[in-house]
Design an enzyme around this catalytic site. Sequence first.
Site, short mmCIF file in Angstrom:
data_model
loop_
_atom_site.label_atom_id
_atom_site.label_comp_id
_atom_site.label_asym_id
_atom_site.label_seq_id
_atom_site.Cartn_x
_atom_site.Cartn_y
_atom_site.Cartn_z
N GLU A 272 -4.00 -9.20 13.92
CA GLU A 272 -3.49 -8.06 14.69
C GLU A 272 -4.70 -7.27 15.18
O GLU A 272 -5.46 -6.74 14.38
CB GLU A 272 -2.60 -7.18 13.83
CG GLU A 272 -1.35 -7.89 13.34
CD GLU A 272 -0.58 -7.05 12.33
OE1 GLU A 272 -0.71 -5.81 12.37
OE2 GLU A 272 0.13 -7.64 11.51
N ASP B 168 -1.28 6.47 11.40
CA ASP B 168 -2.43 5.87 10.74
C ASP B 168 -3.15 6.87 9.85
O ASP B 168 -3.23 8.06 10.15
CB ASP B 168 -3.42 5.33 11.79
CG ASP B 168 -2.85 4.15 12.54
OD1 ASP B 168 -2.33 3.24 11.87
OD2 ASP B 168 -2.93 4.12 13.78
#
Length: 256
Positions: free
Chosen positions: A46, A57
């Site tokens: 990814e 995140d």
Amino acid sequence: MNRLQQLFAGNKKDLLSIYYTAGYPTLSSTLDIAEALEKAGADFLEIGFPYSDPVADGPTIQHSSQTSLDSGMDLNLLFDQLADLRKRVSIPIILMGYVNPVIQYGVERFCKKAAEVGVDGLIIPDLPMYEYETLYKKTFADNNLSNIILVTPQTSDERIRKIDELSDCFIYLLSSASITGNSLQMSDGLDAYFKRIEDMQLKNPTIVGFGIADKTSYQKACQYNRGAIVGSAFVKFLGEGGDYLSGIDGFVKRFK
């Protein structure tokens, strides 16, 4: 089938995916890292395209995104870097990021470019499922791109069934509803969550992400699922300096 669908059509278990941010730790490192990860034994990758407001995140990936952006990374440069992707890397590749840059670039244009360079799938966590189904599903399909949709422990069975219906390779299980970078917590609740998904007998296999930082958490995730995704732990490794490319083989061997 694209490469991702071919991988999941097989019976291979304990799949390992690695996430990293394009343009980090150096602007030109994107393909070198991908090539080293394949050689080390990663099953698919990814590649994150950075965004200035990565709300899901944790600090590690936020830092990598900001560093990449400060160095000049954007989608135009990323696609330029990926032009030679399939000359150097054969395993499936997913692009992962937030929807805002994709919309600014143009969804149809983005999907066409992704297909041209050999990308197999997209993970865009903040793309609403309804918008994907009604506006973009055909565009993804026309470009042979799989859309990977996320499930959390709080996702209802009804929504999971809908996600399963819309998916064509795997479903991304978040180990928690927290941000990236938190350690996978071994608990009865996590076992119950994995067992609940297993008992639903979904048509698509599942891969676990968030908190996979060592062999113990990787094996825990693989116990009920086809594999796991390592993200923050690898990005942290890249940020430690030194000859990170030669260290990638050792990093992957921490897990398998």
